[in-house]
Motif scaffolding. Structure first.
Motif, short mmCIF file in Angstrom:
data_model
loop_
_atom_site.label_atom_id
_atom_site.label_comp_id
_atom_site.label_asym_id
_atom_site.label_seq_id
_atom_site.Cartn_x
_atom_site.Cartn_y
_atom_site.Cartn_z
N THR A 66 0.83 -1.20 0.00
CA THR A 66 0.00 0.00 0.00
C THR A 66 0.87 1.25 0.00
O THR A 66 0.63 2.19 -0.77
N ALA A 67 1.89 1.28 0.86
CA ALA A 67 2.77 2.43 0.95
C ALA A 67 3.52 2.64 -0.37
O ALA A 67 3.65 3.77 -0.86
N LEU A 68 4.01 1.56 -0.97
CA LEU A 68 4.75 1.66 -2.23
C LEU A 68 3.84 2.15 -3.36
O LEU A 68 4.23 3.01 -4.16
N THR A 69 2.62 1.61 -3.42
CA THR A 69 1.68 2.02 -4.46
C THR A 69 1.36 3.50 -4.37
O THR A 69 1.39 4.24 -5.36
N ARG A 70 1.06 3.96 -3.15
CA ARG A 70 0.73 5.38 -2.98
C ARG A 70 1.91 6.28 -3.31
O ARG A 70 1.75 7.33 -3.94
N ALA A 71 3.10 5.86 -2.90
CA ALA A 71 4.29 6.66 -3.19
C ALA A 71 4.55 6.71 -4.69
O ALA A 71 4.91 7.76 -5.24
N MET A 72 4.37 5.57 -5.37
CA MET A 72 4.57 5.52 -6.82
C MET A 72 3.60 6.44 -7.54
O MET A 72 3.95 7.13 -8.50
N VAL A 73 2.34 6.47 -7.06
CA VAL A 73 1.34 7.33 -7.67
C VAL A 73 1.67 8.79 -7.41
O VAL A 73 1.64 9.63 -8.32
N GLU A 74 2.00 9.11 -6.15
CA GLU A 74 2.29 10.50 -5.80
C GLU A 74 3.52 11.01 -6.55
O GLU A 74 3.57 12.15 -6.99
N ALA A 75 4.52 10.15 -6.71
CA ALA A 75 5.76 10.54 -7.39
C ALA A 75 5.67 10.34 -8.90
O ALA A 75 6.62 10.65 -9.61
N GLN A 76 4.55 9.82 -9.38
CA GLN A 76 4.33 9.56 -10.80
C GLN A 76 5.47 8.75 -11.41
O GLN A 76 5.94 9.01 -12.51
N GLY A 77 5.93 7.74 -10.65
CA GLY A 77 6.93 6.81 -11.17
C GLY A 77 8.36 7.28 -11.04
O GLY A 77 9.27 6.56 -11.43
N ASN A 78 8.59 8.47 -10.49
CA ASN A 78 9.96 8.95 -10.31
C ASN A 78 10.58 8.23 -9.11
O ASN A 78 10.20 8.48 -7.96
N ILE A 79 11.53 7.33 -9.37
CA ILE A 79 12.06 6.48 -8.30
C ILE A 79 12.76 7.30 -7.22
O ILE A 79 12.69 6.96 -6.03
N SER A 80 13.44 8.37 -7.61
CA SER A 80 14.11 9.22 -6.61
C SER A 80 13.09 9.82 -5.64
O SER A 80 13.31 9.85 -4.43
N LYS A 81 11.95 10.27 -6.19
CA LYS A 81 10.91 10.84 -5.33
C LYS A 81 10.26 9.76 -4.47
O LYS A 81 9.92 10.00 -3.32
N VAL A 82 10.08 8.57 -5.05
CA VAL A 82 9.51 7.46 -4.27
C VAL A 82 10.42 7.15 -3.07
O VAL A 82 9.94 6.99 -1.94
N ALA A 83 11.72 7.07 -3.33
CA ALA A 83 12.67 6.79 -2.25
C ALA A 83 12.62 7.86 -1.17
O ALA A 83 12.67 7.56 0.03
N LYS A 84 12.49 9.12 -1.60
CA LYS A 84 12.43 10.22 -0.64
C LYS A 84 11.15 10.15 0.19
O LYS A 84 11.16 10.35 1.41
N LEU A 85 10.03 9.87 -0.48
CA LEU A 85 8.74 9.79 0.24
C LEU A 85 8.74 8.65 1.26
O LEU A 85 8.18 8.78 2.34
#
Length: 451
Positions: free
Chosen positions: A413-432
């Protein structure tokens, strides 16, 4: 650069330098922008593979703030774009900041066209390579179907079944609640079958009055009944060489069930009022939101017809049983409707994502589609809120099961939401998520997720 069709976004507030850069890159399509807002609009419209962005942009031409914000906005809209930052300032920390935020490279002014050309060419090459890798990754999953968006394990399994049954040329029954995507899977079954080059004909058995349905299915000859002023070909005959999709098959009247069974046994039809037997070769796919087996027990559906139709039965889970899909589908719908309506909205607020994930969705994907479309039209800000969606605020319910299952569901759930919020930007996902990029990739592999 050898490809004249390449698009290059140049974000620079100096008019003279903009003209110089446009001239320097005349062998590709240059899109110009002078500030963050025009850059975001250009990215949304053109999706350039590469962007060249000045660090000092108004209203902060002497500092990095606006340039870095522009970088983040470009990547939030188009994470695949390779952004090359350029600056006349010598502070090394700015370059480090830009690369940490996802910039492909950092170039120090004054500009030397040959050097910048080489940097941009490398960026184009990397963009093309990543695009090909994404295409290959999608093709190797073997489960996801054309038009189907899912990260849910059960739906991925179902997509794999559809793919296998499509090539096997068996009669398929799709069972699921209204709005779960039965017609989408039916069309995918057709497109992946040997009859894909033939017609795809759909008919809703519940939407046509019983006295007209027989004519719709099998056609009629001129003069067969009052009002039959010309010969009409039925849906079954129209689908010859292709696929016939019978939606809401559970509502087919008993009298027509017998005629449909006879056709499936003999593969010939007779139009109403006609005496000629017409051979028809079709692939049959049916769908219903009813339990056909229970209907056979109450004599509301013919048992022999049920077994003719259900050589393969696929049950589609409702959206409430796959909340991770609700979030991903909502984001895809948001991008589609925002482009359709000309709105620069690219994200949901955190509480909106929580509500999308927790809401029961009685109308399934169809209801989600309607709410997101309305929200895009109604939104006053740059993000969709709970109010825009007209949803109540919800807290994510705790999953049941073992501690390991709880942890895996929470991670997903956390990964899915982060991926959506970051629109697939892995750097942003890692930061979130406050983890490293390698950890994000490990989690994606564990949960069978793609960007």
């Amino acid at each position: 650069m050898s490809e004249p069709t390449h698009k290059l976004l140049v974000v620079e507030d100096d008019d003279g330098l903009r003209r110089q850069l446009r001239w320097a890159f005349d062998n590709c399509e240059v899109v110009l922008a002078g500030d963050r807002a025009s850059a975001a609009a250009a990215v949304a419209e053109h999706r350039p593979p590469v962007a060249l962005v000045d660090l000092g942009l108004p209203p902060d031409p002497d500092g990095p703030t606006e340039g870095l914000a522009t970088l983040q906005e470009i990547l939030s809209i188009a994470p695949e774009t390779k952004v090359v930052m350029m600056s006349g300032q010598t502070e090394r920390e700015y370059a480090v900041q830009a690369v940490a935020l996802g910039a492909y490279d950092f170039y120090q002014k004054p500009i030397e066209i040959d050097v910048v050309n080489l940097t941009i060419q490398r960026a184009y090459n990397l963009h093309a390579l990543e695009s090909e890798n994404r295409r290959l990754a999608r093709s190797k999953t073997g489960a996801v179907l054309p038009g189907v968006t899912t990260t849910n394990a059960e739906m991925l399994r179902i997509c794999g079944e559809v793919k296998r049954f499509a090539s096997a040329n068996v009669a398929v029954v799709l069972i699921g609640e209204s709005g779960t995507g039965k017609e989408l899977l039916a069309r995918a079954t057709h497109e992946l079958s040997e009859k894909a080059k033939g017609p795809y004909v759909a008919i809703n058995c519940a939407a046509i009055p019983e006295h007209l349905l027989e004519s719709e299915l099998f056609g009629h000859e001129k003069g067969a009944f009052t009002g039959a002023v010309k010969t009409t070909v039925g849906k079954v005959e129209l689908a010859n060489g292709g696929t016939l999709f019978l939606d809401e098959i559970g509502d087919l009247p008993m009298s027509l069930q017998a005629k449909l069974l006879r056709f499936l046994q003999e593969r010939v039809i007779e139009r109403i009022g006609g005496h000629r037997q017409i051979p028809v070769d079709i692939r049959l796919v049916s769908a219903t939101n009813k339990d056909l087996l229970k209907l056979t027990e109450t004599n509301e559906f013919r048992e022999d017809l049920y077994y003719r139709l259900s050589e393969a039965v696929i049950k589609i889970p409702p959206l409430r049983e796959r909340p991770d899909d609700a979030v991903v589908i909502a984001h895809q719908l948001l991008n589609s409707f925002a482009e359709e309506q000309g709105r620069s909205i690219t994200a949901f607020t955190a509480d909106a994502l929580a509500s999308i994930s927790s809401y029961e969705w009685p109308g399934n994907v169809r209801e989600l589609q309607n709410r997101v479309k309305r929200a895009v039209a109604a939104a006053a800000g740059s993000k969709i809120t709970v109010t825009d969606l007209d949803l109540p605020s919800y807290e994510q319910p705790a999953p049941s099961g073992t501690l390991r299952e709880y942890r895996e569901q929470a991670e997903r759930t956390a990964l899915t939401r982060a991926m959506v919020e970051a629109q697939g930007n892995i750097s942003k996902v890692a930061k979130l998520l406050d983890v490293s990029r390698p950890t994000v990739y490990d989690l994606m592999r564990q949960h069978n997720m793609k960007v």
